[in-house]
Design a protein around this motif. Sequence first.
Motif, PDB file in Angstrom:
ATOM      1  N   GLY A   1     -41.207 -41.567 -51.990  1.00  0.00           N
ATOM      2  CA  GLY A   1     -41.004 -40.301 -51.291  1.00  0.00           C
ATOM      3  C   GLY A   1     -39.754 -40.298 -50.430  1.00  0.00           C
ATOM      4  O   GLY A   1     -39.073 -41.307 -50.261  1.00  0.00           O
ATOM      5  N   ALA A   2     -39.446 -39.108 -49.898  1.00  0.00           N
ATOM      6  CA  ALA A   2     -38.248 -38.930 -49.069  1.00  0.00           C
ATOM      7  C   ALA A   2     -38.235 -39.944 -47.930  1.00  0.00           C
ATOM      8  O   ALA A   2     -39.251 -40.175 -47.267  1.00  0.00           O
ATOM      9  CB  ALA A   2     -38.203 -37.515 -48.524  1.00  0.00           C
ATOM     10  N   LYS A   3     -37.085 -40.562 -47.732  1.00  0.00           N
ATOM     11  CA  LYS A   3     -36.871 -41.561 -46.679  1.00  0.00           C
ATOM     12  C   LYS A   3     -37.836 -42.737 -46.799  1.00  0.00           C
ATOM     13  O   LYS A   3     -38.126 -43.417 -45.816  1.00  0.00           O
ATOM     14  CB  LYS A   3     -36.971 -40.924 -45.293  1.00  0.00           C
ATOM     15  CG  LYS A   3     -35.932 -39.843 -45.048  1.00  0.00           C
ATOM     16  CD  LYS A   3     -36.033 -39.274 -43.645  1.00  0.00           C
ATOM     17  CE  LYS A   3     -34.965 -38.200 -43.429  1.00  0.00           C
ATOM     18  NZ  LYS A   3     -35.040 -37.607 -42.071  1.00  0.00           N
ATOM     19  N   ARG A   4     -38.368 -42.951 -48.021  1.00  0.00           N
ATOM     20  CA  ARG A   4     -39.301 -44.062 -48.286  1.00  0.00           C
ATOM     21  C   ARG A   4     -40.473 -44.041 -47.309  1.00  0.00           C
ATOM     22  O   ARG A   4     -40.991 -45.077 -46.879  1.00  0.00           O
ATOM     23  CB  ARG A   4     -38.552 -45.407 -48.192  1.00  0.00           C
ATOM     24  CG  ARG A   4     -37.553 -45.596 -49.321  1.00  0.00           C
ATOM     25  CD  ARG A   4     -36.660 -46.816 -49.104  1.00  0.00           C
ATOM     26  NE  ARG A   4     -37.398 -48.029 -48.830  1.00  0.00           N
ATOM     27  CZ  ARG A   4     -37.905 -48.834 -49.753  1.00  0.00           C
ATOM     28  NH1 ARG A   4     -37.767 -48.537 -51.038  1.00  0.00           N
ATOM     29  NH2 ARG A   4     -38.557 -49.934 -49.416  1.00  0.00           N
ATOM     30  N   ALA A   5     -40.910 -42.831 -46.970  1.00  0.00           N
ATOM     31  CA  ALA A   5     -41.974 -42.684 -45.969  1.00  0.00           C
ATOM     32  C   ALA A   5     -43.352 -42.989 -46.523  1.00  0.00           C
ATOM     33  O   ALA A   5     -44.286 -43.286 -45.767  1.00  0.00           O
ATOM     34  CB  ALA A   5     -41.954 -41.262 -45.390  1.00  0.00           C
ATOM     35  N   GLY A   6     -43.525 -42.926 -47.848  1.00  0.00           N
ATOM     36  CA  GLY A   6     -44.821 -43.217 -48.442  1.00  0.00           C
ATOM     37  C   GLY A   6     -45.022 -44.703 -48.649  1.00  0.00           C
ATOM     38  O   GLY A   6     -44.089 -45.432 -48.977  1.00  0.00           O
TER      39      GLY A   6
END
Length: 348
Positions: free
Chosen positions: A133-138
């Motif tokens: 996910g965006a910004k490796r947030a997941g």
Amino acid sequence: MKIFRGLHHPGVAQACALTIGNFDGVHRGHQAMLALLNNEARQRGVQSCVLTFEPHPRDYFAARLNKPELAPARIGTLRDKLCELAACGVQQTIVLPFNEKLAGQPPASFIEDVVINGLGAQYVLVGDDFRFGAKRAGDYAMLDAAGRERGFDVARMNSYEVHGLRVSSSAVRDALCQGDLADAARLLGRPYAISGHVVHGRKLGRQLGVSAASGAHQDGFRTLNLRFKHWKPAASGIFAVAVHGLAGHALPGVANLGIRPSIDPNDVNGGRVLLETHCLEWPAHLGAEGAYGKIIRVELLHKLHDELKYDSLDALTAGIAKDCEDARAFFAASTHAETRRQTTRDRI
């Protein structure tokens, strides 16, 4: 194995056991994960599925930031990755274009749109360092929570180790960068290889070495040219190699992987990374033109030296002749060592 570019195709399985990653090199850690995935798919009566990305996400961000040094060296081409995934028994691979839309997609949206609605995942297997996910947030915890809520199983596989060392794409890249083909083969579980269609070049090799004193054919140093479709290969230099796909057995050869600094940059393959392979034993049945268009696999067995820039065609010819001699010496030593091992086994 079925291969799809993107999610929206009528042939995509409606349910699957899924793993997600770049799978550069398809090394022994990947292979262990895929074996587990296939087993889980069989138990559930669904297809095993790999979701991978092209370009590599780090390639995308390196280009967007205009910082090419951030892009990882590439172990294998997309073709080689897909071939290895198929060899591991994967039934379906989705190649998802990594673009601005995907880079900015929130983790919850990725789970909903891709994992659930796009692929119908009943089981999701990820590595211990998985982020999405965006910004490796997941992360794994978020994916696991979504699985509990939406009814799919989530599992995490710990790092795979060989002799106490973690097997990873980074470790394979390091081994290839250092020219340690034996270590790379241990990490990959097979010799490092590049495959593809033989393409035309300037045919300059036919003009080189015609008068060389040792080991040259009458048509010089004919080469088999494969394009490595990435600007930053993990390996580069001059190698002793084994060529598969032209005869009923492997052919010994010597190969240059890189940008060929001694050749005119305006040639037909100028600016492209090329694997140029000269077979030490050319199959007579192919004639001068019979290899073009054939799919071959070139195994890199031993690094002779880094690429060198020669100041003349005569110097280049002498350099290639020396490389051929060194490659022959490598194969002779390897044959002798194998004979000694076989003799020892016979005595035991």
